[in-house]
Design a protein around this motif. Structure first.
Motif, PDB file in Angstrom:
ATOM      1  N   ILE A   1       1.052  -0.992   0.084  1.00 37.38           N
ATOM      2  CA  ILE A   1       0.178  -0.021   0.106  1.00 37.38           C
ATOM      3  C   ILE A   1       0.473   1.359  -0.042  1.00 37.38           C
ATOM      4  O   ILE A   1       0.476   2.096   0.396  1.00 37.38           O
ATOM      5  N   SER A   2       2.351   1.136  -0.605  1.00 37.33           N
ATOM      6  CA  SER A   2       3.010   2.577  -0.142  1.00 37.33           C
ATOM      7  C   SER A   2       2.795   3.577  -1.160  1.00 37.33           C
ATOM      8  O   SER A   2       2.660   4.684  -0.805  1.00 37.33           O
ATOM      9  N   ASP A   3       1.696   3.282  -2.318  1.00 34.50           N
ATOM     10  CA  ASP A   3       1.729   4.701  -3.458  1.00 34.50           C
ATOM     11  C   ASP A   3       0.254   5.048  -2.445  1.00 34.50           C
ATOM     12  O   ASP A   3       0.209   6.059  -2.108  1.00 34.50           O
ATOM     13  N   PHE A   4      -0.722   3.629  -2.251  1.00 42.44           N
ATOM     14  CA  PHE A   4      -2.191   4.399  -1.312  1.00 42.44           C
ATOM     15  C   PHE A   4      -1.294   5.714  -0.236  1.00 42.44           C
ATOM     16  O   PHE A   4      -1.927   7.052   0.354  1.00 42.44           O
ATOM     17  N   LEU A   5      -0.559   4.962   0.371  1.00 40.85           N
ATOM     18  CA  LEU A   5      -0.209   6.064   1.749  1.00 40.85           C
ATOM     19  C   LEU A   5       0.503   6.874   1.748  1.00 40.85           C
ATOM     20  O   LEU A   5       1.004   7.747   2.632  1.00 40.85           O
ATOM     21  N   GLY A   6       1.864   6.938   0.632  1.00 44.82           N
ATOM     22  CA  GLY A   6       2.947   7.595   0.272  1.00 44.82           C
ATOM     23  C   GLY A   6       2.029   9.400   0.955  1.00 44.82           C
ATOM     24  O   GLY A   6       3.204  10.069   1.926  1.00 44.82           O
ATOM     25  N   GLN A   7       1.566   9.762   0.027  1.00 45.85           N
ATOM     26  CA  GLN A   7       1.338  10.938   0.423  1.00 45.85           C
ATOM     27  C   GLN A   7       0.024  11.271   1.390  1.00 45.85           C
ATOM     28  O   GLN A   7       0.478  12.346   2.126  1.00 45.85           O
ATOM     29  N   GLN A   8      -0.434  10.167   2.235  1.00 41.53           N
ATOM     30  CA  GLN A   8      -0.466  10.600   3.560  1.00 41.53           C
ATOM     31  C   GLN A   8       0.158  10.824   4.816  1.00 41.53           C
ATOM     32  O   GLN A   8      -0.027  11.727   4.873  1.00 41.53           O
TER      33      GLN A   8
END
Length: 717
Positions: free
Chosen positions: A264-271
């Motif tokens: 879930i790197s991309d999903f959580l990256g910005q958050q």
């Protein structure tokens, strides 16, 4: 590996609402066994309230029978999935239209059946569909998106590089993907179907996948199995290198245990980045606010805090009356602690002092650290009150107790200067208390001094003297004066003590009492020691170059000189044929636990330099310490020598010291010998070296040469 096997053993992950139900046999009612966060949010219900309920409970009663029939027809026709629209019912009674995509998955281990349902809210779409053809087109487009999303989901599961694994109810390996195999071992063939979970973990430990298991494999495996077998689902984040995963562990009703790691790197990256940024901003704001008014090491207020509080007190005094006292504290011997035991010890002392101040001050008092080892306390008090002086005396007593650091005692004291209104203007309190502090230190340290206006004149005079000392060092004005040391049994000169004198261009020859205290205050006493040593060695080596022997020389050495990193190299560069001795006061020799000093002791002895204890009897030396440090000579304090012809007690004390020296094979020198009677008494006691005005006062080298010529005494090297 078939996708049906995967879906039957782990929950589908998607942004839509997803739930899984299980029916153990055809006669049993199905129950919800897993729902994701989106499902709970969509139906506005807690997960625990949903689990165990009939999956049809989320559909409106008017459509529940139709939905059950569609499901039965699909199952009879052998279909694995179907999609339909239906009206759903939330926990709070509200309704909404949803598209339902359902997968039917047979339980190959029995007669049971799993059903995985994906629900998307299409309430708005249904409403628009009833009003216009455009709504129908949009609905069809939405359905296509759902089907495409499902297709992508299935494709992602089939080709996923994330590890997942399934163990059955008896903890045997059932299903795993290559990513899981790679996470456990370099040889995928080591994993076989039916392996016990403990054996799988042991393979991973043996192949170095779990560094925390090294040396405790059995205990580590037992801990992992206990966590795994608790039978409850768990979710947590796992960071590996530059990727982040959501790890989901769950237990199916049939007892199977599933673990899935989802990237879930991309999903959580910005958050995550936004969160880190917000945390950094918050931390920076807190640090800035704290640092603006507080000392980082001790947590006390800083100078800015002190000035702010002083302004507040001045306002209160002007409004309500009363007086203000400023207590300026400075730690005695703090520099020696830093120099000899290290800055960590110094920091420990500062924190201990801060703690001691906190517990002894009232809530209305203000304390701040204003410099390296300086603190200021502001005390509001009544007119003519002696509270500030009483507090200062208590603080001097409290802060005179040694502090333990890493098994070693840090000995220090505290000097305090007091300034108070109305004698001093409010705006001059801090400056005046600093002047009073200087007076306290000049009067002997560990003292309390109160400011008066004459102190400014003394301060200016000491400042001029300090500047003069620095100038004198630059111009080589500090010279040695020599006082002979006599063997009382042969009357031979056995050496000279080289004492510091200052050839002042205006005031003449000055004694140490005229300048050493200020020199120590401005931290140049070590430089004066070095100047006396260099000058004495050079001029004696030259003056006695043609003699058979040069005189033995002894020098007083300050603590500042002993911790000088250049001490050994400075001494090593001077070649002197005679014996050189260094005299150290008793407190340095026996009480200072500095490793630097004791290392220098060893190096000095290796160089052939003798070590003598000066003013012996004035401190706290013990027999054990004498045996441990083994000085070459003891010099009895002159205060013990002066009364020996009049006091039996004093005579017995000196006799004891001489006996100790004889027993430990340590030479004994008596200083301050002024009368023939004292010489006679010391001879009878067996003291082997005498020094004092009875023989000669300290002399410059020219006088020494005349002295030797007049007496015609021989010299022993």
């Amino acid at each position: 590996m078939l996708i049906e096997e995967v879906i039957s053993n782990f929950p589908v992950l998607t942004a839509d609402a997803v739930a899984m139900s299980y029916r153990p046999n055809i006669d049993a009612e199905p129950e919800l066994v897993w729902v994701n966060d989106s499902f709970c949010s969509m139906f506005r219900a807690d997960r625990l309230d949903l689990l165990g309920r009939h999956p049809g409970s989320v559909y409106h009663k008017r459509f529940a029978a139709d939905f059950d029939q569609i499901e039965a027809d699909a199952e009879a026709a052998g279909k694995e999935s179907f999609s339909t629209d239906t009206l759903c019912l939330r926990e709070d009674g509200s309704q909404f239209w949803a598209n339902v995509l359902l997968f039917l998955i047979a339980d190959e281990t029995g007669t049971g059946r799993h059903a995985v349902v994906q629900i998307r809210d299409i309430d708005d779409l249904k409403n628009r569909e009833q009003n216009a053809e455009l709504a129908l087109i949009e609905h069809e487009h939405l359905l296509a998106e759902i089907e495409a999303a499902q297709t992508r989901l299935i494709s992602a599961i089939e080709t996923t590089t994330d590890p997942f694994v399934i163990f059955d109810a008896r903890d045997r390996l059932v299903i795993w993907n290559p990513a899981y195999a790679s996470s456990m071992t370099d040889d995928p063939n080591r994993l076989t179907k039916g392996m016990k979970h403990a054996d799988v973990l042991r393979v991973g430990a043996e192949d170095g996948r779990f560094p925390e298991a090294v040396g405790r494999e059995d205990d580590w495996i037992a801990e992992r199995l206990e966590d795994w077998k608790n039978g409850r689902a768990s979710e947590f984040l796992l960071s590996t290198q530059d990727r982040e995963y959501k790890v989901i562990r769950t237990r199916a009703p049939n007892g199977d245990r599933v673990m899935l790691q989802v990237d879930i790197s991309d999903f959580l990256g910005q958050q995550r980045e936004l969160k880190r940024y917000a945390e950094r901003l918050e931390q920076a704001n807190q640090e800035i606010s704290h640092q603006a008014l507080h000392d980082e090491l001790t947590g006390l207020g800083n100078r800015r805090y002190l000035n702010m509080k002083l302004s507040e007190m001045i306002g209160m005094r002007q409004k309500f009356g009363g007086e203000i006292a400023a207590l300026h504290l400075d730690l005695d011997r703090f520099k020696q602690i830093n120099d000899t035991m290290g800055h960590a010890a110094g920091d420990h002392v500062l924190c201990s002092v801060a703690d001691a101040l906190r517990v002894r001050l009232r809530s209305k008092d203000v304390v701040a650290r204003t410099g390296g080892d300086e603190f200021v306390v502001l005390v509001p008090c009544k007119a003519n009150s002696d509270e500030p002086e009483i507090l200062a005396e208590r603080l001097v007593e409290a802060l005179s107790k040694p502090v333990m650091f890493e098994g070693r005692l840090c000995r220090f004291g505290t000097s305090i200067g007091i300034a108070r209104t109305p004698l001093i203007d409010e705006e001059e309190l801090l400056t005046s208390s600093d002047v009073a502090l200087y007076k306290a230190k000049m009067s002997g340290r560990s003292r309390v001094a109160i400011f008066d206006h004459l102190d400014l004149a003394h301060l200016r005079a000491n400042k001029r003297l300090g500047d003069d000392i620095l100038r004198g060092l630059e111009h080589g004005e500090f010279v040695a004066a020599y006082q002979p040391q006599i063997n009382p049994f042969s009357n031979e000169i056995v050496g000279f003590e080289a004492l510091a004198r200052w050839k002042h261009p205006r005031r003449g020859l000055l004694l140490p009492s005229d300048f050493l205290q200020i020199a120590a205050e401005i931290q140049v006493d070590g430089q004066i020691d070095a100047a006396i040593f260099r000058g004495a060695v050079n001029e004696c080596r030259t003056a006695f170059a043609t003699d058979d022997a040069v005189p033995n020389l002894s020098f007083n050495v300050s603590q500042a000189r002993l911790v000088d990193p250049d001490l050994i190299s400075d001494l090593d560069q001077f070649e002197y044929p005679g014996t050189i001795s260094l005299e150290l006061i008793e407190t340095i020799f026996f009480e200072d636990e500095s490793e630097t000093i004791h290392q220098n002791f060893r190096k000095l002895r290796d160089m052939g330099i003798k070590l003598e204890v000066d003013d012996f009897g004035s401190g706290r030396a013990s027999i054990v310490a004498l045996r441990r440090l083994a000085p070459d000579r003891l010099k009895i304090d002159r205060r013990l020598i002066q009364p020996i012809t009049d006091s039996t007690t004093s005579l017995q004390l000196v006799r004891s010291i001489v006996d100790i020296g004889r027993t430990l094979d340590i030479g004994v020198t008596a200083e301050g010998v002024e009368t023939p009677q004292q010489v006679h008494a010391l001879q009878n006691l067996g003291c082997d070296r005498l020094q004092g005005f009875h023989y000669a006062k300290p002399m410059l080298l020219a006088e020494v040469l005349r002295f030797l010529s007049r007496r015609g005494l021989s010299q022993s090297a």
